[in-house]
Design a protein around this motif. Structure first.
Motif, mmCIF file in Angstrom:
data_model
loop_
_atom_site.group_PDB
_atom_site.id
_atom_site.type_symbol
_atom_site.label_atom_id
_atom_site.label_comp_id
_atom_site.label_asym_id
_atom_site.label_seq_id
_atom_site.Cartn_x
_atom_site.Cartn_y
_atom_site.Cartn_z
ATOM 1 N N THR A 63 -7.350 -31.434 -39.056
ATOM 2 C CA THR A 63 -8.539 -31.706 -39.849
ATOM 3 C C THR A 63 -9.784 -31.413 -39.029
ATOM 4 O OG1 THR A 63 -8.699 -33.989 -39.072
ATOM 5 C CG2 THR A 63 -7.291 -33.564 -41.009
ATOM 6 N N ALA A 64 -10.938 -31.552 -39.666
ATOM 7 C CA ALA A 64 -12.205 -31.381 -38.956
ATOM 8 C C ALA A 64 -12.345 -32.411 -37.839
ATOM 9 C CB ALA A 64 -13.377 -31.482 -39.930
ATOM 10 N N HIS A 257 -10.899 -21.185 -33.790
ATOM 11 C CA HIS A 257 -12.006 -22.055 -34.206
ATOM 12 C C HIS A 257 -12.727 -22.629 -32.996
ATOM 13 C CE1 HIS A 257 -11.065 -21.674 -38.364
ATOM 14 N NE2 HIS A 257 -10.013 -22.467 -38.375
ATOM 15 N N LEU A 258 -11.966 -23.053 -31.979
ATOM 16 C CA LEU A 258 -12.590 -23.589 -30.771
ATOM 17 C C LEU A 258 -13.494 -22.554 -30.119
ATOM 18 C CD1 LEU A 258 -9.611 -25.485 -29.034
ATOM 19 C CD2 LEU A 258 -11.402 -26.449 -30.495
ATOM 20 N N LEU A 259 -13.030 -21.315 -30.042
ATOM 21 C CA LEU A 259 -13.835 -20.254 -29.434
ATOM 22 C C LEU A 259 -15.096 -19.978 -30.241
ATOM 23 C CD1 LEU A 259 -10.942 -17.848 -28.410
ATOM 24 C CD2 LEU A 259 -12.567 -18.916 -26.827
ATOM 25 N N GLY A 260 -14.957 -19.953 -31.560
ATOM 26 C CA GLY A 260 -16.125 -19.729 -32.404
ATOM 27 C C GLY A 260 -17.144 -20.840 -32.259
ATOM 28 N N MET A 261 -16.681 -22.080 -32.167
ATOM 29 C CA MET A 261 -17.576 -23.212 -31.962
ATOM 30 C C MET A 261 -18.253 -23.136 -30.600
ATOM 31 S SD MET A 261 -14.972 -26.043 -33.592
ATOM 32 C CE MET A 261 -15.894 -27.505 -33.088
ATOM 33 N N ILE A 279 -23.479 -31.851 -33.465
ATOM 34 C CA ILE A 279 -23.390 -30.408 -33.722
ATOM 35 C C ILE A 279 -21.923 -29.998 -33.810
ATOM 36 C CG2 ILE A 279 -24.037 -28.107 -32.915
ATOM 37 C CD1 ILE A 279 -26.289 -29.454 -31.297
ATOM 38 N N VAL A 280 -21.118 -30.501 -32.887
ATOM 39 C CA VAL A 280 -19.688 -30.195 -32.881
ATOM 40 C C VAL A 280 -19.042 -30.651 -34.182
ATOM 41 C CG1 VAL A 280 -17.482 -30.756 -31.769
ATOM 42 C CG2 VAL A 280 -19.490 -30.195 -30.376
ATOM 43 N N ARG A 281 -19.443 -31.822 -34.645
ATOM 44 C CA ARG A 281 -18.913 -32.347 -35.906
ATOM 45 C C ARG A 281 -19.216 -31.390 -37.065
ATOM 46 N NH1 ARG A 281 -15.297 -35.424 -38.638
ATOM 47 N NH2 ARG A 281 -16.187 -36.262 -40.542
ATOM 48 N N THR A 282 -20.460 -30.901 -37.130
ATOM 49 C CA THR A 282 -20.842 -29.965 -38.179
ATOM 50 C C THR A 282 -20.055 -28.664 -38.070
ATOM 51 O OG1 THR A 282 -23.078 -30.880 -38.322
ATOM 52 C CG2 THR A 282 -22.767 -28.630 -39.128
ATOM 53 N N GLU A 286 -17.462 -26.982 -40.796
ATOM 54 C CA GLU A 286 -17.630 -25.610 -41.293
ATOM 55 C C GLU A 286 -16.379 -24.770 -41.018
ATOM 56 O OE1 GLU A 286 -22.487 -25.410 -40.577
ATOM 57 O OE2 GLU A 286 -21.130 -24.173 -39.391
ATOM 58 N N ALA A 287 -15.782 -24.970 -39.849
ATOM 59 C CA ALA A 287 -14.607 -24.163 -39.478
ATOM 60 C C ALA A 287 -13.418 -24.463 -40.382
ATOM 61 C CB ALA A 287 -14.245 -24.421 -38.019
ATOM 62 N N THR A 288 -13.246 -25.721 -40.729
ATOM 63 C CA THR A 288 -12.121 -26.088 -41.561
ATOM 64 C C THR A 288 -12.446 -25.985 -43.053
ATOM 65 O OG1 THR A 288 -12.783 -28.411 -41.360
ATOM 66 C CG2 THR A 288 -11.090 -27.617 -39.856
#
Length: 292
Positions: A63-64, A257-261, A279-282, A286-288
Motif C-alpha cells: 500500500t501507500a 517506485h522508490l527510485l521515482g520518489m 512529501i514522501v507520503r504524497t 501518487e505512486a500507488t
C-alpha cells in the motif's frame, strides 16, 4: 573531504560457508574455489524459492503506507559504518545531481563471452534506471560511476589502476569495496566530493566475476540502484531487492517506485526524514494511485 555514504556488500545466505582461503597458493586456485562456492550459493537459493525474477505478484501486495515506510527506512538510515557514521544511524537524503555516466571495467581474467553479457546487462539496466528515476543515466565514455567485474585474481590491481580517476576516490577510501571479505559477492560505494555531502559525485560498484549469471545480474540490479541513493536495506520491504532475505533477484515495481520518489524534484539532497515525511507520503500515494 570525500565520504563513503554507501557500502552494501551482498553476503552469503545463512547455512553456507565460504571456502577457507588455502595457504599461500596461486590466486587462480582461490578464484576457482570461489566460483564453485558461488555456484552452490545460487543453486541453494533457487532451490529455496529465492532469487525470484517475477517482480512480485498477488502474494506481495503493498500500500501507500507500506511504500512510504519502506522509502524512509531505505533512504534515511545508514546500513553500514563509514567515516563518522554508525550503522543504523539517521541520514539525510542522498542522490546524484549530475547525469550518471556508467563505465564498465573488466579484470583481465574475465572471458570475452562474459564481458559481452555483462556489458549488455548494464546497458539495458541503465535505460531502466533512467526511466524509473527520470534522471539521466547511461553508459558513457567519460564515466563518473564505474562498474567493475573482477575476480579474486585481479580485483585489487584493476580497481587501483582505474577507480582513483574518479573525483574524490583514493586508494584509501576505495578499500571497503576493493578489499572484499570472502563472503561478500558484490558491493558499492558512493562518494560526495563537493560542498554538499549529500550530493554524489562518483561511485564504484564491484561485482565478483566468479558469480554465476543470475547472481551477477542480481548484483548489477542491487548495487547500481543503491549507488543512486537507496543506500539501506529493510526487512519489511517486499517485494524488493532492498531486503537481505534475497527473495527477489531483480528490481521490482515496488523498487521502481522508490527510485521515482527518490529523484522527484519535490525532494532534494540533504533533506531530513522529518521534513521529507509529508512529501514522501504524497509521493507514495501518487505512486500507488489510490488510497492507503
Amino acid at each position: 573531504m570525500p565520504v563513503e555514504p554507501v557500502l552494501t556488500p551482498r553476503a552469503r545466505p545463512a547455512g553456507l560457508v565460504p571456502p577457507t582461503a588455502p595457504p599461500i597458493q596461486a590466486t587462480s586456485q582461490q578464484s576457482a574455489e570461489l566460483r564453485a562456492f558461488l555456484a552452490q550459493v545460487q543453486s541453494s537459493q533457487l532451490t529455496s524459492g529465492l532469487l525470484r525474477q517475477d517482480g512480485g505478484g498477488p502474494d506481495t501486495p503493498f500500500t501507500a503506507d507500506m511504500l512510504a515506510r519502506n522509502f524512509e527506512q531505505i533512504v534515511f538510515f545508514n546500513e553500514y559504518a563509514g567515516p563518522g557514521v554508525r550503522p543504523g544511524s539517521a541520514s539525510a537524503l542522498r542522490r546524484w545531481a549530475a547525469p550518471v555516466r556508467l563505465g564498465v571495467v573488466f579484470g583481465p581474467s574475465v572471458p570475452p563471452s562474459q564481458r559481452a553479457r555483462d556489458t549488455n546487462d548494464v546497458i539495458a539496466y541503465a535505460r531502466r534506471l533512467a526511466q524509473a528515476t527520470g534522471h539521466p543515466i547511461s553508459v558513457a565514455d567519460t564515466p563518473n560511476f564505474l562498474v567493475f567485474f573482477v575476480s579474486e585474481d585481479d580485483r585489487a590491481e584493476t580497481l587501483n589502476a582505474n577507480a582513483p580517476a574518479l573525483p574524490g576516490v583514493t586508494r584509501s577510501n576505495l578499500a571497503p569495496v576493493r578489499d572484499l571479505p570472502r563472503d561478500a559477492y558484490c558491493a558499492v560505494a558512493a562518494y560526495a566530493s563537493g560542498t554538499n555531502q549529500s550530493t554524489y559525485t562518483a561511485a564504484v560498484a564491484v561485482i565478483r566475476s566468479e558469480n554465476p549469471d543470475l547472481l551477477r545480474l542480481s548484483c548489477i540490479h542491487e548495487e547500481l540502484a543503491q549507488g543512486l541513493g537507496l543506500a539501506n536495506d529493510s526487512p519489511d520491504a517486499r517485494p524488493s531487492i532492498f531486503n537481505d532475505d534475497d527473495e527477489f533477484a531483480l528490481l521490482t515495481d515496488h523498487d521502481e517506485h522508490l527510485l521515482g520518489m527518490l529523484y522527484d524534484p519535490r525532494l532534494s539532497p540533504g533533506i531530513g526524514r522529518a521534513e521529507a515525511k509529508p512529501i514522501v507520503r504524497t509521493l507514495a500515494q501518487e505512486a500507488t494511485a489510490g488510497p492507503s
